[in-house]
Motif scaffolding. Structure first.
Motif, PDB file in Angstrom:
ATOM      1  N   SER A   1       0.951  -1.268  -0.039  1.00  0.00           N
ATOM      2  CA  SER A   1      -0.111   0.056   0.012  1.00  0.00           C
ATOM      3  C   SER A   1       0.810   1.351  -0.074  1.00  0.00           C
ATOM      4  O   SER A   1       0.684   2.303  -0.556  1.00  0.00           O
ATOM      5  CB  SER A   1      -1.016   0.046   1.294  1.00  0.00           C
ATOM      6  OG  SER A   1      -1.649   1.133   1.295  1.00  0.00           O
TER       7      SER A   1
ATOM      8  N   CYS B   1       2.423   1.616  -3.187  1.00  0.00           N
ATOM      9  CA  CYS B   1       1.310   2.244  -4.569  1.00  0.00           C
ATOM     10  C   CYS B   1       1.321   3.583  -4.374  1.00  0.00           C
ATOM     11  O   CYS B   1       1.204   4.592  -5.476  1.00  0.00           O
ATOM     12  CB  CYS B   1       0.238   1.621  -4.339  1.00  0.00           C
ATOM     13  SG  CYS B   1       0.385  -0.025  -4.836  1.00  0.00           S
ATOM     14  N   ARG B   2       1.127   4.173  -2.888  1.00  0.00           N
ATOM     15  CA  ARG B   2       1.011   5.729  -2.575  1.00  0.00           C
ATOM     16  C   ARG B   2       2.088   6.360  -2.934  1.00  0.00           C
ATOM     17  O   ARG B   2       2.092   7.460  -3.642  1.00  0.00           O
ATOM     18  CB  ARG B   2       0.558   5.760  -1.248  1.00  0.00           C
ATOM     19  CG  ARG B   2      -0.395   5.403  -0.765  1.00  0.00           C
ATOM     20  CD  ARG B   2      -1.183   6.202   0.451  1.00  0.00           C
ATOM     21  NE  ARG B   2      -0.231   6.124   1.580  1.00  0.00           N
ATOM     22  CZ  ARG B   2      -0.285   4.855   2.548  1.00  0.00           C
ATOM     23  NH1 ARG B   2      -1.107   4.004   2.388  1.00  0.00           N
ATOM     24  NH2 ARG B   2       0.590   4.857   3.343  1.00  0.00           N
TER      25      ARG B   2
ATOM     26  N   SER C   1       2.094   6.598  -7.028  1.00  0.00           N
ATOM     27  CA  SER C   1       1.027   6.828  -7.558  1.00  0.00           C
ATOM     28  C   SER C   1       1.206   8.318  -8.512  1.00  0.00           C
ATOM     29  O   SER C   1       1.461   9.227  -7.742  1.00  0.00           O
ATOM     30  CB  SER C   1      -0.111   7.033  -6.851  1.00  0.00           C
ATOM     31  OG  SER C   1      -1.066   7.703  -7.373  1.00  0.00           O
TER      32      SER C   1
ATOM     33  N   TYR D   1      -1.015  10.321  -9.492  1.00  0.00           N
ATOM     34  CA  TYR D   1      -1.896  11.232  -9.154  1.00  0.00           C
ATOM     35  C   TYR D   1      -1.729  11.956  -7.752  1.00  0.00           C
ATOM     36  O   TYR D   1      -1.750  12.942  -7.476  1.00  0.00           O
ATOM     37  CB  TYR D   1      -3.387  10.563  -9.267  1.00  0.00           C
ATOM     38  CG  TYR D   1      -4.410  11.506  -8.585  1.00  0.00           C
ATOM     39  CD1 TYR D   1      -5.033  12.524  -9.311  1.00  0.00           C
ATOM     40  CD2 TYR D   1      -4.976  11.366  -7.423  1.00  0.00           C
ATOM     41  CE1 TYR D   1      -5.778  13.542  -9.249  1.00  0.00           C
ATOM     42  CE2 TYR D   1      -5.864  12.159  -6.927  1.00  0.00           C
ATOM     43  CZ  TYR D   1      -6.375  13.260  -7.696  1.00  0.00           C
ATOM     44  OH  TYR D   1      -7.279  14.134  -7.145  1.00  0.00           O
ATOM     45  N   VAL D   2      -1.340  11.000  -6.641  1.00  0.00           N
ATOM     46  CA  VAL D   2      -1.043  11.606  -5.556  1.00  0.00           C
ATOM     47  C   VAL D   2       0.114  12.205  -5.651  1.00  0.00           C
ATOM     48  O   VAL D   2       0.051  13.363  -4.743  1.00  0.00           O
ATOM     49  CB  VAL D   2      -0.543  10.055  -4.574  1.00  0.00           C
ATOM     50  CG1 VAL D   2      -0.151  10.591  -3.284  1.00  0.00           C
ATOM     51  CG2 VAL D   2      -1.875   9.444  -4.440  1.00  0.00           C
ATOM     52  N   ARG D   3       1.163  11.908  -6.062  1.00  0.00           N
ATOM     53  CA  ARG D   3       2.572  12.771  -6.056  1.00  0.00           C
ATOM     54  C   ARG D   3       2.147  14.291  -6.790  1.00  0.00           C
ATOM     55  O   ARG D   3       2.789  15.071  -6.427  1.00  0.00           O
ATOM     56  CB  ARG D   3       3.600  11.993  -6.966  1.00  0.00           C
ATOM     57  CG  ARG D   3       4.224  11.012  -6.236  1.00  0.00           C
ATOM     58  CD  ARG D   3       5.408  10.508  -7.123  1.00  0.00           C
ATOM     59  NE  ARG D   3       5.083   9.581  -8.133  1.00  0.00           N
ATOM     60  CZ  ARG D   3       5.282   9.927  -9.416  1.00  0.00           C
ATOM     61  NH1 ARG D   3       5.834  11.335  -9.757  1.00  0.00           N
ATOM     62  NH2 ARG D   3       4.991   9.352 -10.266  1.00  0.00           N
ATOM     63  N   LYS D   4       1.271  14.152  -7.803  1.00  0.00           N
ATOM     64  CA  LYS D   4       1.035  15.418  -8.418  1.00  0.00           C
ATOM     65  C   LYS D   4       0.162  16.377  -7.639  1.00  0.00           C
ATOM     66  O   LYS D   4       0.366  17.473  -7.253  1.00  0.00           O
ATOM     67  CB  LYS D   4       0.043  15.017  -9.744  1.00  0.00           C
ATOM     68  CG  LYS D   4      -0.082  16.347 -10.444  1.00  0.00           C
ATOM     69  CD  LYS D   4      -0.566  16.070 -12.113  1.00  0.00           C
ATOM     70  CE  LYS D   4      -1.941  15.636 -11.967  1.00  0.00           C
ATOM     71  NZ  LYS D   4      -2.334  15.553 -13.408  1.00  0.00           N
ATOM     72  N   MET D   5      -0.683  15.788  -6.990  1.00  0.00           N
ATOM     73  CA  MET D   5      -1.600  16.542  -5.966  1.00  0.00           C
ATOM     74  C   MET D   5      -0.766  17.011  -4.847  1.00  0.00           C
ATOM     75  O   MET D   5      -1.108  18.285  -4.382  1.00  0.00           O
ATOM     76  CB  MET D   5      -2.863  15.493  -5.297  1.00  0.00           C
ATOM     77  CG  MET D   5      -3.875  15.249  -6.468  1.00  0.00           C
ATOM     78  SD  MET D   5      -4.503  16.741  -7.122  1.00  0.00           S
ATOM     79  CE  MET D   5      -3.902  16.655  -8.953  1.00  0.00           C
ATOM     80  N   ARG D   6       0.146  16.384  -4.378  1.00  0.00           N
ATOM     81  CA  ARG D   6       0.793  16.752  -3.248  1.00  0.00           C
ATOM     82  C   ARG D   6       1.802  17.834  -3.596  1.00  0.00           C
ATOM     83  O   ARG D   6       1.952  18.817  -2.939  1.00  0.00           O
ATOM     84  CB  ARG D   6       1.912  15.503  -2.540  1.00  0.00           C
ATOM     85  CG  ARG D   6       0.839  14.309  -1.990  1.00  0.00           C
ATOM     86  CD  ARG D   6       1.694  13.487  -1.070  1.00  0.00           C
ATOM     87  NE  ARG D   6       0.873  12.647  -0.184  1.00  0.00           N
ATOM     88  CZ  ARG D   6       1.276  11.612   0.596  1.00  0.00           C
ATOM     89  NH1 ARG D   6       2.624  11.193   0.472  1.00  0.00           N
ATOM     90  NH2 ARG D   6       0.449  11.183   1.380  1.00  0.00           N
TER      91      ARG D   6
ATOM     92  N   ASN E   1      -0.132  20.902  -3.867  1.00  0.00           N
ATOM     93  CA  ASN E   1      -0.230  21.285  -2.422  1.00  0.00           C
ATOM     94  C   ASN E   1       1.008  22.176  -1.720  1.00  0.00           C
ATOM     95  O   ASN E   1       0.781  23.047  -1.172  1.00  0.00           O
ATOM     96  CB  ASN E   1      -0.872  20.399  -1.593  1.00  0.00           C
ATOM     97  CG  ASN E   1      -1.237  20.781  -0.211  1.00  0.00           C
ATOM     98  OD1 ASN E   1      -2.138  21.518   0.125  1.00  0.00           O
ATOM     99  ND2 ASN E   1      -0.398  20.315   0.620  1.00  0.00           N
TER     100      ASN E   1
END
Length: 278
Positions: free
Chosen positions: A14, A17-18, A21, A23-28, A31
């Motif tokens: 898990s 994957c995080r 990811s 998408y996750v890296r882009k959103m972080r 931010n």
């Protein structure tokens, strides 16, 4: 022991994957840019820019297609120098997203500069957003809509509603602060329901006197303070066509920049067939 191994393996998988990811890296990353002025200012030197003039996006026509050009920081510097403006103009830009490779995208309104001169220099035209959303590539439409909404919000929130003093935006444009009152203002959207009413076999559409001939629409209206989505749907249908909704369900949602920034919430509503005469 096997059970412990499985738990550790699932947690490690898990976490992997995080961390990987896109998408996750882009959103972080986005931010971080919103929270760190220095980092965002640095990102402006390597980002791309969407241009607007009094909230109209800049498009270029190539053959039969309309393209939304992304100008590099170097191109922006060249244009500002040509019009005898300083690089401080870049500070007026707002962050609107980034690519999967973490190239940040900014929007900048050049409304104070001569429109025709910019169009001539860049070989394109500033186009009304409603038209631009129809002719531009679908992948660019959400960015144009959110960019215009954010630029419009900054233009209309330059002063504190409590003290009347000027507010200051952060570099990313994700908020404005009144240093006199300590109030932080964040961009907001107004929730709107748009509802397709049916009696099970027929759909009800409406039109306004201002609509062109042959144009119809589903029923829509803003949510009142204190209402939930279901209450808004029932009230709007009752107010506009005099029917009582028997049941309803959510379908989808979409940001909509008109008349200002709105969250369009699409629903289906069912009315009784014997009551479906308007």
């Amino acid at each position: 022991m096997a059970a412990i191994y499985q738990v550790v393996y699932r947690r490690a998988s898990s976490l992997f994957c995080r961390l990987h990811s896109t998408y996750v890296r882009k959103m972080r990353y986005l931010n971080e840019l919103k929270e760190d002025d220095s980092l965002c200012r640095q990102a402006q030197t390597s980002g791309t820019f969407y241009l607007f003039h009094n909230l109209s996006p800049f498009l270029q026509k190539v053959g039969k297609k309309y393209l939304v050009p992304q100008l590099s920081a170097a191109e922006m510097k060249r244009i500002l120098e040509k019009f005898k403006e300083t690089e401080q103009w870049i500070e007026k830009s707002v962050l609107i997203g980034c690519s999967d490779e973490h190239v940040p995208h900014f929007a900048l309104d050049l409304g104070a500069l001569e429109k025709s001169a910019i169009e001539s220099e860049l070989k394109g035209s500033f186009t009304d957003l409603r038209k631009a959303l129809f002719v531009a590539d679908g992948k660019d439409s959400p960015l144009l809509a959110s960019a215009q909404s954010l630029l419009r919000w900054h233009d209309s929130h330059q002063y504190c509603s409590k003290t009347g003093q000027p507010t200051q935006k952060n570099v990313a444009g994700s908020k404005r602060v009144c240093h006199g009152s300590g109030i932080t203002y964040y961009p907001q959207m107004s929730p709107v329901v748009i509802t397709l009413v049916s009696d099970g076999s027929r759909c009800l559409l409406a039109r306004q006197p201002s609509f062109p001939q042959g144009m119809y629409t589903a029923l829509s209206g803003f949510c009142d303070v204190g209402e939930n989505v279901e209450e808004t749907v029932r009230r709007e249908v009752a107010e506009e066509v005099g029917l009582e909704v028997e049941s309803l369900w959510y379908s989808a949602s979409q940001h909509w920049p008109f008349p200002s920034s709105c969250l369009m919430i699409a629903c289906h509503a069912l009315v009784r067939a014997q009551q479906a005469e308007v």
